[in-house]
Scaffold this active site. Sequence first.
Site, PDB file in Angstrom:
ATOM      1  N   LYS A 187      48.103  29.526  40.287  1.00 47.74           N
ATOM      2  CA  LYS A 187      46.706  29.340  40.661  1.00 47.74           C
ATOM      3  C   LYS A 187      46.164  28.065  40.012  1.00 47.74           C
ATOM      4  CE  LYS A 187      42.479  32.233  40.546  1.00 47.74           C
ATOM      5  NZ  LYS A 187      41.995  33.573  40.099  1.00 47.74           N
ATOM      6  N   SER A 201      39.755  36.119  43.635  1.00 49.28           N
ATOM      7  CA  SER A 201      39.729  34.666  43.751  1.00 49.28           C
ATOM      8  C   SER A 201      41.119  34.032  43.908  1.00 49.28           C
ATOM      9  CB  SER A 201      39.063  34.065  42.515  1.00 49.28           C
ATOM     10  OG  SER A 201      39.782  34.378  41.334  1.00 49.28           O
ATOM     11  N   SER A 209      40.390  39.887  40.935  1.00 49.59           N
ATOM     12  CA  SER A 209      40.876  38.678  41.613  1.00 49.59           C
ATOM     13  C   SER A 209      42.367  38.640  41.892  1.00 49.59           C
ATOM     14  CB  SER A 209      40.493  37.440  40.798  1.00 49.59           C
ATOM     15  OG  SER A 209      39.111  37.197  40.886  1.00 49.59           O
TER      16      SER A 209
END
Length: 447
Positions: A69, A147, A171
């Site tokens: 990420k 996310s 997330s």
Amino acid sequence: MPLPDLHSTRERLRHGETSAADELGAAVAAAHSGSNTHVFLKTRFEASAAEAAQVAAAAPLAGLPVSIKDLFDFAGDVTTAGSLALVQAEPARIDAPSVARLRAAGGVVVGRTNMSEFAFSGVGVNPHYGTPPNPCDARTPRIPGGSSSGGAVSVATGASFIGLGSDTGGSIRIPAALCGIVGFKNTARLTPLEGAYPLSGTLDTVCAMTRSVRDAVLAHEIIAARKVVRVDTPLAGYRLAVATTQMLDGVDGTVARAFERTLRRLRDAGARIDEIPLWQIQDLGSIQSTGGFAAAESYAWHRQLLAREGSRYDPRVRLRIERGAAMKAYEYIELQRARSAWVREVGQALAGFDAVLSPTVPIVAPPIADLAPGGERDEAFFRVNALLLRNTSVVNMLDGCAISLPCHAADELPVGLMAWHGALHDDKILNLAIQIENLLTTTTTTT
């Protein structure tokens, strides 16, 4: 046909049926496909090929591709956290510990994945870099969840075997549920937060998404630098709870059918499942009435950056961060105290249970177009965001651990089953999840 997981691919490597180069080539092809639109913010395919050639076949990750990420430092790269406000930041000098551990275990990083800006949304929409479409529906572009949006799609489409991400209110588990993969949120203290941009230091957790529970065990062992204690307790040996307060409210038809079908199969396999009110969940609203940890703690971090680069933020994200400015010091201290008392109460209510079962999220992935910026869609965005975070965020407030694994039928949109408990129940949750996954994958799935 499900994609092969990391364990089965390592077996094929050992038998000479594939090679790390072949697997990396397949991952690169997937990354270039239309199903990975807006997934990667930066790729390093040539470098990863050179690295894979140097990895010993006996290494835990055997030179296989992983994604990280855009929240995590990678030496030489600028970490932008999915934002335009950080594009001029200094490149990272060293890898984040979690990234370093994956690489040391033989994982090759194929790229940095897209995300909700600064990890502040469960939807996965990013107005700066585009929104990765959920691979579950080839006809209607649907949200991937956030996310950790790009990481989930990279795993679900074959561009990586492990997607390193973070989980502050869901997330990891939200995109895992909506994309039909596995997401494990460990007890936060077990994995290092260093080298990752914070959202809420109180709630942030570094963890990963995978294609199977056994892969989740391996990924956790690497990132946490610990061994999971494995047991083969059958499902009949577990006492499970279903929390009826809030967790089942507003569940759509697909999620309801998948959840009830899964409970029925678990009961048929001998699992003891009791419905409990767990009324403490309804207290979270009043506990956080003056604002939550994420708003207050993110504002403390972003305050100066907002003053310089506020116009470059996603307006929806900026709005949520700036709400933290209103929290007073005494309110923040009271929030900490109230949370500690709440954690004790929930722990007492769950005494004697091995895990709680809930739908990970109460809805299937809605279309991206319904949540695009502007007008009434902003209201829909915040409504859907709150709904997606509702169940998962309970575990973060509990300082607990949880896993989401697929429980939908082949002709249904993805649905996640969440098994969860309080802090340091990680190994029990993982062992239970292996049993559940074995049951669901060996039972004929019908609607």
